[in-house]
Design a protein around this motif. Structure first.
Motif, short mmCIF file in Angstrom:
data_model
loop_
_atom_site.label_atom_id
_atom_site.label_comp_id
_atom_site.label_asym_id
_atom_site.label_seq_id
_atom_site.Cartn_x
_atom_site.Cartn_y
_atom_site.Cartn_z
N HIS A 44 0.71 -1.21 -0.13
CA HIS A 44 0.15 -0.05 0.45
C HIS A 44 1.04 1.64 0.16
O HIS A 44 1.32 1.48 1.02
CB HIS A 44 -1.09 -0.06 0.88
N ASP A 49 -0.59 -0.71 7.40
CA ASP A 49 -1.83 -2.06 6.88
C ASP A 49 -1.84 -2.63 8.57
O ASP A 49 -1.09 -2.75 8.77
CB ASP A 49 -1.41 -2.51 5.92
N GLU A 97 -7.95 0.78 8.39
CA GLU A 97 -7.64 1.18 7.56
C GLU A 97 -8.29 2.11 6.78
O GLU A 97 -9.76 2.78 7.12
CB GLU A 97 -7.25 0.20 6.38
N ASN A 103 -7.55 -3.90 -0.61
CA ASN A 103 -7.01 -5.01 -0.04
C ASN A 103 -6.14 -4.96 -1.07
O ASN A 103 -4.99 -6.36 -0.25
CB ASN A 103 -7.89 -5.88 0.67
#
Length: 116
Positions: A44, A49, A97, A103
């Protein structure tokens, strides 16, 4: 707002790798998810995360090591770090998040998050 029982929310989840939003705060989604098997390697670029294990054992594969998590363990993968969650047996997680974070790190391949 009423109290949210995480175990009760997880009992509503039947599929794996499909995060379910149970609450929101300050632009973040609080989700429950059940995992089994191996996910895809991903990162990410703009957000950390957050993983909290409610039940089971999770291996977070990083490129340089594995992080083993059991019930009650929490781990935060820093933004930009490639990782691959692996659950040999079913694992129940709480995730937090920023709302809209895919995801898989890629909106084109991410699971659709629904609210329960």
């Amino acid at each position: 707002m009423t109290a949210i029982n995480v175990a009760s929310k997880l009992a509503l989840v039947s599929e794996h790798w499909s995060p379910k939003i149970v609450a929101s705060f300050n632009g973040h989604d609080v989700m429950v998810v059940k995992l089994k098997g191996e996910f895809v390697w991903h990162s990410h670029p703009d957000t950390d995360d957050f993983f909290y294990v409610v039940k089971g054992n999770l291996t977070l594969r990083l490129r340089d090591r594995d992080v083993l998590l059991g019930p009650g363990d929490l781990y935060i993968v820093p933004k930009g770090v490639e990782h691959c969650p692996v659950a040999a047996e079913e694992v129940h997680l709480l995730l937090i998040e920023p709302a809209g974070t895919p995801n898989t790190g890629d909106p084109a391949t991410a699971a659709v998050k629904t609210r329960i």
